[in-house]
Design a protein around this motif. Structure first.
Motif, PDB file in Angstrom:
ATOM      1  N   ARG A   1      10.206 -10.627   9.604  1.00  0.00           N
ATOM      2  CA  ARG A   1      10.031 -11.391   8.369  1.00  0.00           C
ATOM      3  C   ARG A   1       8.724 -11.062   7.651  1.00  0.00           C
ATOM      4  O   ARG A   1       8.524 -11.462   6.503  1.00  0.00           O
ATOM      5  N   ILE A   2       7.831 -10.342   8.322  1.00  0.00           N
ATOM      6  CA  ILE A   2       6.556  -9.972   7.708  1.00  0.00           C
ATOM      7  C   ILE A   2       6.771  -8.768   6.792  1.00  0.00           C
ATOM      8  O   ILE A   2       7.261  -7.719   7.222  1.00  0.00           O
ATOM      9  N   ILE A   3       6.396  -8.905   5.528  1.00  0.00           N
ATOM     10  CA  ILE A   3       6.556  -7.821   4.559  1.00  0.00           C
ATOM     11  C   ILE A   3       5.315  -6.952   4.491  1.00  0.00           C
ATOM     12  O   ILE A   3       5.398  -5.725   4.508  1.00  0.00           O
ATOM     13  N   SER A   4       4.141  -7.575   4.399  1.00  0.00           N
ATOM     14  CA  SER A   4       2.908  -6.788   4.329  1.00  0.00           C
ATOM     15  C   SER A   4       1.716  -7.575   4.860  1.00  0.00           C
ATOM     16  O   SER A   4       1.712  -8.800   4.846  1.00  0.00           O
ATOM     17  N   ILE A   5       0.712  -6.812   5.315  1.00  0.00           N
ATOM     18  CA  ILE A   5      -0.559  -7.375   5.796  1.00  0.00           C
ATOM     19  C   ILE A   5      -1.666  -6.515   5.197  1.00  0.00           C
ATOM     20  O   ILE A   5      -1.884  -5.379   5.638  1.00  0.00           O
ATOM     21  N   LYS A   6      -2.341  -7.015   4.210  1.00  0.00           N
ATOM     22  CA  LYS A   6      -3.420  -6.227   3.608  1.00  0.00           C
ATOM     23  C   LYS A   6      -4.346  -7.125   2.786  1.00  0.00           C
ATOM     24  O   LYS A   6      -3.939  -8.174   2.298  1.00  0.00           O
ATOM     25  N   ASN A   7      -5.591  -6.686   2.697  1.00  0.00           N
ATOM     26  CA  ASN A   7      -6.603  -7.398   1.915  1.00  0.00           C
ATOM     27  C   ASN A   7      -6.736  -8.870   2.325  1.00  0.00           C
ATOM     28  O   ASN A   7      -6.937  -9.753   1.495  1.00  0.00           O
ATOM     29  N   GLY A   8      -6.580  -9.128   3.624  1.00  0.00           N
ATOM     30  CA  GLY A   8      -6.745 -10.497   4.120  1.00  0.00           C
ATOM     31  C   GLY A   8      -5.611 -11.429   3.775  1.00  0.00           C
ATOM     32  O   GLY A   8      -5.755 -12.656   3.869  1.00  0.00           O
ATOM     33  N   GLU A   9      -4.453 -10.885   3.394  1.00  0.00           N
ATOM     34  CA  GLU A   9      -3.303 -11.711   3.022  1.00  0.00           C
ATOM     35  C   GLU A   9      -2.046 -11.253   3.757  1.00  0.00           C
ATOM     36  O   GLU A   9      -1.880 -10.067   4.059  1.00  0.00           O
TER      37      GLU A   9
END
Length: 394
Positions: A260-268
């Motif tokens: 279910r995780i789409i993206s992890i970047k820039n602390g979000e």
């Protein structure tokens, strides 16, 4: 590495500096971070013909770890499948109002206990009535504390038989198109839960939010007694396996899956969720995405880590572990053999069942890999660990 582990490895250290956490939540976070890494140790596997070698790191085996949940869920499912009666089942969902969330966070153990008890007494009380069934059914109940966006949303899913064993040990099917009247069930459940919670509050046996007095709890419960609570009885299922598979997804592995995780970047963190309050053209829950600061994501994730020993699955009636004799009697009356004993699933068998290539075969010659030297685990970030370079032999 899974997406959830990546979030904890990258952002948990900073989060921990500014948040006070109970021990079981810290333990969960640290195990998720270290799962299948050098920190937990492991061993080297090699081809006897020296074609290939690799490091196989140990799993953390924490119930909230998405990387460790697969085999445990499959074992649970197999155990339930051989016990389920081949009859109609109903899926019932009980939810407590969000106005009780603050009390829940302070009294999770005791409030979840009366939650299970109120559900069981409400359903079994009605079904023992000859007007509805007049027999003792079987029920598997699972507690889930989160919603799709990981907010606090305590609710219990129940799989309950559409029939039961009478006092004279005869099998009796439910001849109605419904299990019990939903409104009546809601009113009984609401009354039982409020009564028990009120007794505890009156005896000062529950923790109150700072500044809240007993009379405020009394007034809150009085108001909730007149509100409709969310109790849903789903359609009749010809067999319970579909619901069991659904419940199995939530007994281990945390409150959200890696997929279910789409993206992890820039602390979000951006992840997918379903909005049950909105439906699409096919009348299905609308699919949406949500963006959270990594700090808020971790906060919500850890909110749903149960304390060690917490029972999130309970069994009642003819499905209770102490009622094996009654369950086998029901199976006899339904013309089915007794419950079988199943053997423990190995992780190799689990991988093969999923259709994956055998995990212990050399990718070059197909020979089974053999275990060589072990790698010691370490627990302090400052500790040095010599790793073994893994590569194909030339």
């Amino acid at each position: 590495m899974g997406a959830i582990q990546e979030i904890f490895q990258e952002y948990y250290k900073e989060y921990e500096k500014t948040h006070t956490l109970p021990k079981h939540a810290r333990d969960a976070a640290n195990k998720i971070k270290k799962c299948r890494t050098a920190a937990l140790g492991g061993h080297v596997q090699a081809c006897p013909e020296e074609h290939y070698q690799r490091i196989w790191y140990n799993s953390c085996k924490h119930r909230a770890c998405t990387q460790c949940s697969g085999i445990q869920i499959e074992e649970w499912l197999e155990k339930q499948r051989v016990r389920l009666l081949d009859i109609d089942h109903f899926h019932v969902v009980f939810t407590i109002p969000h106005q009780l969330n603050e009390l829940w966070l302070l009294n999770t153990e005791i409030m979840s206990k009366i939650f299970f008890e109120s559900v069981k007494k409400s359903l079994f009380g009605l079904l023992k009535n000859p007007s509805f069934l007049g027999a003792s059914p079987g029920m598997i109940a699972t507690l889930q504390t989160w919603g799709q966006t990981l907010y606090l949303h305590p609710h219990i899913h129940c799989l309950i038989t559409g029939g039961g064993l009478t006092d004279t040990e005869e099998w009796k099917n439910s001849n109605k198109d419904y299990l019990v009247p939903c409104k009546t069930l809601m009113e009984i459940f609401r009354g039982k839960y409020i009564d028990e919670l009120h007794k505890l509050a009156h005896k000062n046996k529950i923790k109150r939010p700072e500044g809240m007095k007993y009379l405020e709890i009394h007034d809150l419960l009085k108001k909730l007694r007149t509100k409709n609570w969310n109790v849903r009885i789903m359609e009749r299922y010809t067999h319970g396996e579909g619901v069991i598979t659904y419940l199995g997804r939530y007994i281990r592995g945390g409150c959200i899956s890696n997929k279910r995780i789409i993206s992890i970047k820039n602390g979000e963190v951006i992840f997918k969720h379903q909005d049950n309050k909105e439906t699409d053209e096919k009348n299905k829950a609308k699919k949406k995405t949500m963006k959270l600061k990594a700090e808020e994501f971790i906060q919500r994730f850890l909110l749903h880590i149960p304390k060690p020993g917490t029972k999130v699955v309970r069994y009642y009636g003819i499905y209770a572990s102490s009622k094996e004799k009654s369950l086998n009697k029901c199976r006899e009356l339904l013309g089915v053999e007794k419950v079988k004993t199943i053997k423990k699933i190995t992780w190799q068998e689990y991988c093969e069942k999923k259709g994956e290539k055998h995990p212990e075969e050399c990718p070059i010659c197909g020979t089974k890999l053999i275990r060589k030297e072990s790698i010691m685990s370490y627990y302090k970030p400052s500790d040095r660990l010599e790793t073994i370079k893994v590569e194909k032999a030339s």
